[in-house]
Motif scaffolding. Structure first.
Motif, PDB file in Angstrom:
ATOM      1  N   THR A 262       0.389  -1.088   0.280  1.00  0.00           N
ATOM      2  CA  THR A 262       0.082  -0.213   0.099  1.00  0.00           C
ATOM      3  C   THR A 262       0.793   1.310   0.263  1.00  0.00           C
ATOM      4  N   GLY A 263       0.646   2.259  -0.841  1.00  0.00           N
ATOM      5  CA  GLY A 263       0.951   4.047  -0.588  1.00  0.00           C
ATOM      6  C   GLY A 263       0.536   4.517  -1.808  1.00  0.00           C
ATOM      7  N   PHE A 264       0.846   5.872  -1.961  1.00  0.00           N
ATOM      8  CA  PHE A 264       0.246   6.378  -2.450  1.00  0.00           C
ATOM      9  C   PHE A 264       1.069   6.690  -3.522  1.00  0.00           C
ATOM     10  N   PRO A 265      -0.295   7.007  -4.520  1.00  0.00           N
ATOM     11  CA  PRO A 265       0.142   6.422  -6.225  1.00  0.00           C
ATOM     12  C   PRO A 265       0.919   8.085  -6.405  1.00  0.00           C
ATOM     13  N   MET A 266       2.170   8.098  -7.288  1.00  0.00           N
ATOM     14  CA  MET A 266       3.092   9.734  -7.217  1.00  0.00           C
ATOM     15  C   MET A 266       2.552   9.766  -8.707  1.00  0.00           C
ATOM     16  N   ALA A 267       2.538   9.076  -9.589  1.00  0.00           N
ATOM     17  CA  ALA A 267       2.375   8.900 -11.088  1.00  0.00           C
ATOM     18  C   ALA A 267       1.372   9.306 -11.913  1.00  0.00           C
ATOM     19  N   SER A 268       0.544  10.099 -13.073  1.00  0.00           N
ATOM     20  CA  SER A 268      -0.536  10.530 -13.230  1.00  0.00           C
ATOM     21  C   SER A 268      -0.148   9.697 -15.314  1.00  0.00           C
ATOM     22  N   LYS A 269      -1.925   9.541 -15.627  1.00  0.00           N
ATOM     23  CA  LYS A 269      -1.661   8.779 -16.091  1.00  0.00           C
ATOM     24  C   LYS A 269      -0.466   9.408 -18.098  1.00  0.00           C
ATOM     25  N   ASN A 270      -0.274  10.378 -17.165  1.00  0.00           N
ATOM     26  CA  ASN A 270       0.112  11.410 -18.707  1.00  0.00           C
ATOM     27  C   ASN A 270       1.678  11.641 -18.275  1.00  0.00           C
TER      28      ASN A 270
ATOM     29  N   ARG B 194     -27.896  20.856  -1.468  1.00  0.00           N
ATOM     30  CA  ARG B 194     -27.778  18.856  -1.952  1.00  0.00           C
ATOM     31  C   ARG B 194     -26.495  18.881  -2.319  1.00  0.00           C
ATOM     32  N   GLU B 195     -26.154  19.189  -3.022  1.00  0.00           N
ATOM     33  CA  GLU B 195     -24.825  19.193  -4.164  1.00  0.00           C
ATOM     34  C   GLU B 195     -23.424  19.595  -3.088  1.00  0.00           C
ATOM     35  N   ALA B 196     -23.754  20.727  -2.365  1.00  0.00           N
ATOM     36  CA  ALA B 196     -22.312  21.002  -1.073  1.00  0.00           C
ATOM     37  C   ALA B 196     -22.231  19.239  -0.126  1.00  0.00           C
ATOM     38  N   LEU B 197     -23.494  18.986  -0.343  1.00  0.00           N
ATOM     39  CA  LEU B 197     -23.321  18.132   1.222  1.00  0.00           C
ATOM     40  C   LEU B 197     -22.818  16.680   0.172  1.00  0.00           C
ATOM     41  N   ASN B 198     -23.170  16.605  -0.559  1.00  0.00           N
ATOM     42  CA  ASN B 198     -23.150  15.378  -0.801  1.00  0.00           C
ATOM     43  C   ASN B 198     -22.005  15.541  -0.926  1.00  0.00           C
ATOM     44  N   GLN B 199     -20.906  16.379  -2.067  1.00  0.00           N
ATOM     45  CA  GLN B 199     -19.869  16.840  -1.854  1.00  0.00           C
ATOM     46  C   GLN B 199     -18.923  16.514  -0.916  1.00  0.00           C
ATOM     47  N   ILE B 200     -19.629  17.330   0.668  1.00  0.00           N
ATOM     48  CA  ILE B 200     -18.683  17.428   1.819  1.00  0.00           C
ATOM     49  C   ILE B 200     -18.363  15.836   1.976  1.00  0.00           C
ATOM     50  N   GLU B 201     -19.593  15.197   2.255  1.00  0.00           N
ATOM     51  CA  GLU B 201     -19.535  13.503   2.135  1.00  0.00           C
ATOM     52  C   GLU B 201     -18.687  13.069   1.688  1.00  0.00           C
ATOM     53  N   ARG B 202     -18.580  12.823   0.001  1.00  0.00           N
ATOM     54  CA  ARG B 202     -17.453  12.585  -0.561  1.00  0.00           C
ATOM     55  C   ARG B 202     -16.719  12.782  -0.345  1.00  0.00           C
ATOM     56  N   PHE B 203     -15.682  13.681  -0.341  1.00  0.00           N
ATOM     57  CA  PHE B 203     -14.468  14.064   0.498  1.00  0.00           C
ATOM     58  C   PHE B 203     -14.018  13.645   1.856  1.00  0.00           C
ATOM     59  N   ARG B 204     -15.068  13.680   2.379  1.00  0.00           N
ATOM     60  CA  ARG B 204     -14.802  12.929   3.756  1.00  0.00           C
ATOM     61  C   ARG B 204     -14.236  11.782   3.480  1.00  0.00           C
ATOM     62  N   VAL B 205     -15.037  10.498   2.920  1.00  0.00           N
ATOM     63  CA  VAL B 205     -15.176   9.240   2.476  1.00  0.00           C
ATOM     64  C   VAL B 205     -14.017   9.170   2.237  1.00  0.00           C
ATOM     65  N   GLU B 206     -13.569   9.994   0.654  1.00  0.00           N
ATOM     66  CA  GLU B 206     -12.226   9.883   0.208  1.00  0.00           C
ATOM     67  C   GLU B 206     -10.943  10.281   1.137  1.00  0.00           C
ATOM     68  N   ILE B 207     -11.100  10.796   2.161  1.00  0.00           N
ATOM     69  CA  ILE B 207      -9.850  11.008   3.277  1.00  0.00           C
ATOM     70  C   ILE B 207     -10.010  10.231   3.693  1.00  0.00           C
ATOM     71  N   LYS B 208     -11.045   8.971   4.491  1.00  0.00           N
ATOM     72  CA  LYS B 208     -11.017   8.142   4.953  1.00  0.00           C
ATOM     73  C   LYS B 208     -10.217   7.050   4.631  1.00  0.00           C
ATOM     74  N   GLY B 209     -10.761   6.942   3.181  1.00  0.00           N
ATOM     75  CA  GLY B 209     -10.030   5.922   2.579  1.00  0.00           C
ATOM     76  C   GLY B 209      -8.962   5.742   2.442  1.00  0.00           C
ATOM     77  N   ARG B 210      -8.776   7.000   1.508  1.00  0.00           N
ATOM     78  CA  ARG B 210      -7.304   6.812   0.249  1.00  0.00           C
ATOM     79  C   ARG B 210      -5.880   7.168   1.623  1.00  0.00           C
ATOM     80  N   TYR B 211      -6.263   8.944   2.130  1.00  0.00           N
ATOM     81  CA  TYR B 211      -4.956   9.768   3.302  1.00  0.00           C
ATOM     82  C   TYR B 211      -4.770   9.266   3.908  1.00  0.00           C
ATOM     83  N   ARG B 212      -5.510   9.007   4.870  1.00  0.00           N
ATOM     84  CA  ARG B 212      -6.087   8.949   6.363  1.00  0.00           C
ATOM     85  C   ARG B 212      -4.744   8.433   6.377  1.00  0.00           C
TER      86      ARG B 212
END
Length: 147
Positions: free
Chosen positions: A23-31, A87-105
């Motif tokens: 497990t690690g942080f992926p550095m390179a992008s596709k390009n 509603r869109e703002a609440l969805n984006q907040i929740e999506r950001f929270r889940v992404e931080i919790k899963g990928r970057y914590r």
């Protein structure tokens, strides 16, 4: 696939199956393509937390600042009559929270996580209150009209 051994500073060919569990942080992008030992490398995982922290922090802070700007702009203007923006703002907040919790914590420090969490909770609470008041206003307006 190659691994760079810090002690020997040599490249070593490693079995792909052995690297899948890392497990690690992926550095390179596709390009982006890196050249190591005349080989084009398109996927680099940084496993050291001290090396990955600045990269992750930069990436997360960009997303975080973009989210904060969007939500504050929505709350300051308050022109959303239908509630879709809230509603869109609440969805984006929740999506950001889940992404931080899963990928970057594992790459962020506890203080940074707590700071972002407190600010997002305050914005989420204010957005929810505005959405609730907007919905209750529409319900009252519709009920008053039907009488």
């Amino acid at each position: 696939m190659y691994t760079v051994n810090i002690k020997k500073n040599k490249y070593k060919l490693v079995d792909k199956e052995e690297l899948r569990d890392i497990t690690g942080f992926p550095m390179a992008s596709k390009n982006k393509v890196f050249n190591i030992a005349d080989t084009k490398i398109t996927h680099i995982l940084i496993t050291n937390q001290n090396l990955a922290h600045p990269l992750v922090m930069k990436k997360v802070s960009k997303k975080y600042q973009k989210l904060i700007n969007f939500v504050t702009e929505l709350l300051v203007d308050g022109d959303d009559d239908s509630g879709d923006g809230y509603r869109e703002a609440l969805n984006q907040i929740e999506r950001f929270r889940v992404e931080i919790k899963g990928r970057y914590r594992e790459f962020l420090k506890q203080k940074e996580l707590e700071k972002m969490s407190k600010q997002l909770q305050a914005l989420k609470k204010e957005t929810t209150l505005r959405l609730y008041s907007l919905n209750s206003y529409f319900n009252t307006y519709e009920n008053g009209k039907s009488k």
